[in-house]
Design a protein around this motif. Structure first.
Motif, mmCIF file in Angstrom:
data_model
loop_
_atom_site.group_PDB
_atom_site.id
_atom_site.type_symbol
_atom_site.label_atom_id
_atom_site.label_comp_id
_atom_site.label_asym_id
_atom_site.label_seq_id
_atom_site.Cartn_x
_atom_site.Cartn_y
_atom_site.Cartn_z
ATOM 1 N N MET A 145 36.752 57.386 44.173
ATOM 2 C CA MET A 145 37.537 56.223 43.766
ATOM 3 C C MET A 145 38.747 55.970 44.669
ATOM 4 S SD MET A 145 35.866 54.699 41.506
ATOM 5 C CE MET A 145 37.067 53.379 41.311
ATOM 6 N N PRO A 146 39.487 56.980 45.125
ATOM 7 C CA PRO A 146 40.650 56.710 45.979
ATOM 8 C C PRO A 146 40.267 56.091 47.328
ATOM 9 C CG PRO A 146 40.808 58.882 44.997
ATOM 10 C CD PRO A 146 39.413 58.403 44.756
ATOM 11 N N HIS A 147 41.289 55.594 48.047
ATOM 12 C CA HIS A 147 41.073 54.833 49.275
ATOM 13 C C HIS A 147 41.559 55.582 50.513
ATOM 14 C CE1 HIS A 147 39.652 51.031 47.618
ATOM 15 N NE2 HIS A 147 40.465 51.250 46.599
ATOM 16 N N GLY A 186 35.476 49.171 49.292
ATOM 17 C CA GLY A 186 36.042 48.768 48.021
ATOM 18 C C GLY A 186 36.070 47.261 47.860
ATOM 19 N N GLY A 187 36.389 46.826 46.653
ATOM 20 C CA GLY A 187 36.462 45.402 46.373
ATOM 21 C C GLY A 187 36.007 45.116 44.954
ATOM 22 N N PHE A 188 35.520 43.900 44.778
ATOM 23 C CA PHE A 188 35.058 43.466 43.453
ATOM 24 C C PHE A 188 33.740 42.742 43.644
ATOM 25 C CE2 PHE A 188 39.593 43.938 43.440
ATOM 26 C CZ PHE A 188 39.865 44.577 42.248
ATOM 27 N N GLU A 207 48.426 53.061 42.813
ATOM 28 C CA GLU A 207 49.489 54.004 43.133
ATOM 29 C C GLU A 207 48.933 55.095 44.052
ATOM 30 O OE1 GLU A 207 50.260 55.226 39.144
ATOM 31 O OE2 GLU A 207 48.638 56.694 39.105
ATOM 32 N N PHE A 208 49.854 55.878 44.622
ATOM 33 C CA PHE A 208 49.420 57.033 45.406
ATOM 34 C C PHE A 208 49.076 58.180 44.447
ATOM 35 C CE2 PHE A 208 50.938 54.898 49.135
ATOM 36 C CZ PHE A 208 50.226 55.471 50.170
ATOM 37 N N VAL A 226 45.082 54.904 45.006
ATOM 38 C CA VAL A 226 43.971 54.387 44.198
ATOM 39 C C VAL A 226 44.317 52.950 43.817
ATOM 40 C CG1 VAL A 226 43.140 56.549 43.167
ATOM 41 C CG2 VAL A 226 44.994 55.292 42.061
ATOM 42 N N ALA A 227 43.295 52.150 43.549
ATOM 43 C CA ALA A 227 43.487 50.766 43.098
ATOM 44 C C ALA A 227 42.230 50.358 42.347
ATOM 45 C CB ALA A 227 43.734 49.844 44.289
ATOM 46 N N HIS A 228 42.204 50.634 41.048
ATOM 47 C CA HIS A 228 40.997 50.308 40.288
ATOM 48 C C HIS A 228 41.276 50.187 38.791
ATOM 49 C CE1 HIS A 228 40.881 54.862 40.374
ATOM 50 N NE2 HIS A 228 40.840 54.620 39.079
#
Lengths: 248, 79
Positions: free
Chosen positions: A201-203, A49-51, A113-114, A140-142
């Protein structure tokens, strides 16, 4: 076994993935820079993940032209396990290794959030140790995770059982409230037709230790280790992967 | 030669940014704004000997990079 974790300019979950591979799973892992043209003999590839490239133009749109992506494509075409997490999923989609598109979240909010995911299919290198219907809790963080595909593509994804994870509530029900970004059919993760390339998408890499609030992500990485071990038992170790000409 | 490339989401793709701008305009009293679609705009300075060549080159880079054909379409103007 050895993981290759691809580092693009702007990747920021690469060390998280390496931590899981080495400290949690006790495997070897190497960070492979995006300008590298080969994968250093890795058995599995993680796009973290990242940008990448600051999300300029579209998420993942520039990273897909990085030299290393030719090697990733060749590795995937030979059946090697490739997993894209969050921005890695966006890159696999832009590269055409997975179908569909990831749009801006339905309500334009960056969601951090979870969430709960239901495992829909277990015949992929990322889910083989999970139970069908198992509900996993991870963050998730997106901002762009709203999965979209035209109706005919969506039909073929469902018919071919390529939807691997769906957003659900804790009881495994795919409700609208449990869908953090508006993804069509509550899709959180898919695989390709050959089932060796998976994106989500989730981590899961941030849900492998109790101190982080969940250990539910572990089974996904343990599945990769089991897949590689089964493959190694079934056939001789493949030759060193070399870069193919990137398809543009 | 110069080319302008306008990239927009396909009509079948929901545009939450356009919808948010539309809602803001309605809040400002512009009830006559029925729909807003947000897109991207590129100005290309091209080494091309003719308008047709410039258009072809702009289309090629739009197909390869500027637009994602799964969700976006584009329009080109050459001058």
């Amino acid at each position: 076994m050895k993981f290759a974790i691809i580092v693009f300019p702007g990747s920021n979950r690469d060390e998280d993935a390496r931590h899981v591979a080495t400290h949690v799973l006790g495997q070897s892992a190497e960070l492979v820079y995006h300008k590298d043209a080969d994968l250093h003999g890795a058995d599995a590839v993680i796009l973290p993940g990242g940008f990448s490239y600051g999300d300029y133009l579209r998420t993942g749109a520039i990273a897909r032209f990085s030299p290393v992506m030719g090697a990733v494509r060749a590795f995937a075409e030979r059946g090697g396990p490739v997993v894209g997490i969050c921005n890695g999923f966006q890159i696999l989609i832009e590269a055409g290794l997975l179908p569909g598109a990831l749009l801006r979240n339905r309500d334009l909010k960056f969601v951090c959030e979870f969430v709960h995911l239901r495992v829909e299919q277990t015949d992929t290198p990322f889910t083989r140790l999970a139970q069908p219907g198992q509900v996993l809790r991870m963050p998730v963080a997106h901002g762009e995770g709203n999965f979209f595909a035209e109706p005919d593509v969506l039909r073929s994804l469902e018919a071919n059982r390529q939807v691997i994870f769906r957003y659900t509530d804790a009881a495994g029900r795919a409700t609208d409230a449990a869908n953090p970004n508006g993804s069509v059919h509550a899709i959180a993760g898919i695989c390709n037709a050959a089932r060796n390339v998976v994106g989500l998408m989730p981590h899961p890499e941030d849900a492998c230790e109790a101190a982080l609030g969940s250990t539910d992500g572990r089974v996904l990485f343990e599945s990769i280790v089991a897949t590689v071990a089964a493959g190694a038992a079934a056939r001789p170790r493949p030759a060193v992967v070399t870069a193919a000409t990137p398809r543009v | 030669m110069r080319a302008r490339v306008f990239v927009t989401l396909k009509p079948s793709v929901f545009d939450p940014q356009g919808k948010t701008i539309q809602d803001a305009l309605h809040t400002l009293g512009y009830a006559g704004v029925h729909d807003v679609r947000q897109g991207k705009y590129f100005e290309l300075d091209l080494a091309a000997g003719s308008a047709d060549a410039a258009r072809a080159l702009a289309a090629e880079v739009a197909d390869k990079l500027l637009a994602n054909p799964v969700i976006e379409s584009y329009r080109i103007e050459v001058e």
